[in-house]
Design a protein around this motif. Structure first.
Motif, mmCIF file in Angstrom:
data_model
loop_
_atom_site.group_PDB
_atom_site.id
_atom_site.type_symbol
_atom_site.label_atom_id
_atom_site.label_comp_id
_atom_site.label_asym_id
_atom_site.label_seq_id
_atom_site.Cartn_x
_atom_site.Cartn_y
_atom_site.Cartn_z
ATOM 1 N N GLY A 129 12.932 2.267 8.477
ATOM 2 C CA GLY A 129 14.292 1.645 8.105
ATOM 3 C C GLY A 129 13.912 0.418 7.134
ATOM 4 N N ARG A 130 12.703 -0.424 7.290
ATOM 5 C CA ARG A 130 12.551 -1.479 6.096
ATOM 6 C C ARG A 130 12.358 -0.738 4.881
ATOM 7 N NH1 ARG A 130 13.640 -5.701 3.866
ATOM 8 N NH2 ARG A 130 12.070 -6.872 3.170
ATOM 9 N N ALA A 131 11.282 0.358 4.885
ATOM 10 C CA ALA A 131 11.039 0.814 3.634
ATOM 11 C C ALA A 131 12.552 1.254 2.840
ATOM 12 C CB ALA A 131 10.289 2.144 3.804
ATOM 13 N N ALA A 132 13.439 2.064 3.791
ATOM 14 C CA ALA A 132 14.454 2.489 3.088
ATOM 15 C C ALA A 132 15.509 1.332 2.668
ATOM 16 C CB ALA A 132 15.370 3.325 4.041
ATOM 17 N N GLU A 133 15.468 0.328 3.300
ATOM 18 C CA GLU A 133 16.306 -1.015 2.797
ATOM 19 C C GLU A 133 15.618 -1.593 1.561
ATOM 20 O OE1 GLU A 133 16.540 -5.229 4.251
ATOM 21 O OE2 GLU A 133 16.791 -4.058 5.823
ATOM 22 N N MET A 134 14.131 -1.592 1.610
ATOM 23 C CA MET A 134 13.793 -2.186 0.391
ATOM 24 C C MET A 134 13.995 -1.180 -1.048
ATOM 25 S SD MET A 134 9.896 -3.131 2.154
ATOM 26 C CE MET A 134 9.320 -3.755 0.556
ATOM 27 N N LEU A 135 13.977 0.044 -0.613
ATOM 28 C CA LEU A 135 14.143 0.913 -1.751
ATOM 29 C C LEU A 135 15.587 1.063 -1.888
ATOM 30 C CD1 LEU A 135 11.815 3.743 -0.834
ATOM 31 C CD2 LEU A 135 11.400 2.184 -2.528
ATOM 32 N N GLY A 136 16.524 0.467 -1.424
ATOM 33 C CA GLY A 136 18.021 0.835 -1.379
ATOM 34 C C GLY A 136 18.146 2.454 -1.136
ATOM 35 N N GLY A 182 3.420 5.302 18.440
ATOM 36 C CA GLY A 182 4.567 5.807 18.901
ATOM 37 C C GLY A 182 5.147 6.802 18.172
ATOM 38 N N GLY A 183 4.594 7.380 17.257
ATOM 39 C CA GLY A 183 5.057 8.405 16.435
ATOM 40 C C GLY A 183 5.984 8.194 15.322
ATOM 41 N N HIS A 184 6.398 6.633 15.184
ATOM 42 C CA HIS A 184 7.174 6.301 13.946
ATOM 43 C C HIS A 184 6.443 6.279 12.684
ATOM 44 C CE1 HIS A 184 10.186 5.141 17.157
ATOM 45 N NE2 HIS A 184 9.306 4.728 17.586
ATOM 46 N N ARG A 185 7.156 6.596 11.720
ATOM 47 C CA ARG A 185 6.536 6.415 10.249
ATOM 48 C C ARG A 185 6.387 5.468 9.937
ATOM 49 N NH1 ARG A 185 10.721 10.746 10.256
ATOM 50 N NH2 ARG A 185 10.099 12.750 9.420
ATOM 51 N N ARG A 186 5.172 5.090 9.031
ATOM 52 C CA ARG A 186 4.997 3.699 8.570
ATOM 53 C C ARG A 186 4.586 4.308 6.994
ATOM 54 N NH1 ARG A 186 6.002 -0.666 11.562
ATOM 55 N NH2 ARG A 186 5.128 -0.683 13.416
ATOM 56 N N TYR A 187 5.047 3.159 6.143
ATOM 57 C CA TYR A 187 4.701 3.493 4.554
ATOM 58 C C TYR A 187 4.044 2.032 4.089
ATOM 59 C CZ TYR A 187 8.505 6.971 5.179
ATOM 60 O OH TYR A 187 9.149 7.837 5.695
ATOM 61 N N SER A 188 3.088 2.382 3.063
ATOM 62 C CA SER A 188 2.459 1.416 2.412
ATOM 63 C C SER A 188 3.184 1.002 1.029
ATOM 64 C CB SER A 188 1.137 1.947 1.986
ATOM 65 O OG SER A 188 1.267 2.988 1.145
ATOM 66 N N ARG A 189 2.688 -0.123 0.615
ATOM 67 C CA ARG A 189 3.346 -0.569 -0.656
ATOM 68 C C ARG A 189 2.912 0.389 -1.872
ATOM 69 N NH1 ARG A 189 1.300 -6.671 -0.647
ATOM 70 N NH2 ARG A 189 -0.866 -5.785 -0.778
ATOM 71 N N TYR A 190 2.010 1.097 -1.621
ATOM 72 C CA TYR A 190 1.527 2.146 -2.791
ATOM 73 C C TYR A 190 2.757 3.345 -2.448
ATOM 74 C CZ TYR A 190 -0.478 5.980 -4.966
ATOM 75 O OH TYR A 190 -0.502 6.962 -5.884
ATOM 76 N N LEU A 245 5.656 14.531 -1.731
ATOM 77 C CA LEU A 245 5.376 13.499 -2.410
ATOM 78 C C LEU A 245 4.477 12.309 -1.840
ATOM 79 C CD1 LEU A 245 5.669 12.027 -5.195
ATOM 80 C CD2 LEU A 245 7.910 10.904 -4.443
ATOM 81 N N ILE A 246 5.100 11.817 -0.665
ATOM 82 C CA ILE A 246 4.377 10.947 0.038
ATOM 83 C C ILE A 246 4.348 11.368 1.671
ATOM 84 C CG2 ILE A 246 4.803 8.676 -1.274
ATOM 85 C CD1 ILE A 246 6.962 8.291 0.884
ATOM 86 N N THR A 247 2.949 11.074 2.213
ATOM 87 C CA THR A 247 2.803 11.352 3.815
ATOM 88 C C THR A 247 2.641 10.037 4.533
ATOM 89 O OG1 THR A 247 1.724 13.558 3.082
ATOM 90 C CG2 THR A 247 1.670 12.630 5.264
ATOM 91 N N ASP A 276 -3.714 -5.318 1.207
ATOM 92 C CA ASP A 276 -4.038 -3.734 1.189
ATOM 93 C C ASP A 276 -2.946 -2.936 0.819
ATOM 94 O OD1 ASP A 276 -4.861 -1.116 1.388
ATOM 95 O OD2 ASP A 276 -5.751 -1.523 3.418
ATOM 96 N N ASP A 277 -2.920 -2.404 -0.364
ATOM 97 C CA ASP A 277 -2.078 -1.580 -0.874
ATOM 98 C C ASP A 277 -1.585 -0.188 -0.115
ATOM 99 O OD1 ASP A 277 -0.363 -3.168 -2.780
ATOM 100 O OD2 ASP A 277 -1.424 -1.924 -4.445
ATOM 101 N N ASP A 278 -2.435 0.104 0.794
ATOM 102 C CA ASP A 278 -2.559 1.437 1.351
ATOM 103 C C ASP A 278 -2.152 1.169 2.716
ATOM 104 O OD1 ASP A 278 -3.044 3.096 -0.682
ATOM 105 O OD2 ASP A 278 -5.215 2.505 -0.686
ATOM 106 N N TYR A 279 -2.213 -0.142 3.308
ATOM 107 C CA TYR A 279 -1.929 -0.417 4.772
ATOM 108 C C TYR A 279 -0.585 -0.044 5.104
ATOM 109 C CZ TYR A 279 -1.684 -2.738 9.302
ATOM 110 O OH TYR A 279 -1.707 -2.928 10.536
ATOM 111 N N PRO A 280 -0.395 0.937 6.165
ATOM 112 C CA PRO A 280 0.909 1.227 6.522
ATOM 113 C C PRO A 280 1.964 0.250 7.210
ATOM 114 C CG PRO A 280 -0.596 2.292 8.276
ATOM 115 C CD PRO A 280 -1.401 1.598 6.916
#
Length: 117
Positions: A22-29, A51-59, A43-45, A13-17
């Motif tokens: 930290g991992r998202a920032a690392e992947m994006l450099g 626990g209130g931590h941000r989670r990002y999807s592949r999309y 741009l993205i939400t 699922d491309d939309d699964y958070p």
């Protein structure tokens, strides 16, 4: 939420958070501050974990990567976000237009230019 969806479906699922900030920032450099900034620019939400931590999807990461490319070329972050939003809207409009054309072609085959030749 997680227990209701089989793991195999979540992995595809491309939309699964799935990614933490930290991992998202690392992947994006990029930095977490960059991710917060594009979030503030709407741009993205990111979704939030229990626990209130941000989670990002592949999309979302693909969208963020496009913004990062523009920022790296010197575009101000607000402008980069607006460009990416407009590009995404254009792509969606083109997809919808193609679907309408496909449907119109199936519904009225006698009205196509090739039928009158």
């Amino acid at each position: 939420m997680t227990a209701d969806i089989p793991l195999s479906d979540r992995l595809d699922d491309d939309d699964y958070p799935a990614y933490t900030m930290g991992r998202a920032a690392e992947m994006l450099g990029a930095t977490p501050a960059f991710l917060r900034a594009i979030g503030e620019a709407r741009l993205i939400t990111p979704l939030r974990s229990e626990g209130g931590h941000r989670r990002y999807s592949r999309y979302q990461l693909r969208i963020a990567a496009r913004a990062r490319e523009l920022v790296d070329r010197g575009t101000p972050i607000e402008a980069a976000c607006r460009i990416v939003i407009l590009e995404d809207q254009l792509e969606e409009a083109q997809r919808i237009n193609a679907e309408y054309r496909r449907r119109a072609g199936h519904e009225a085959p006698d009205s196509s230019p090739s039928a009158s030749s």
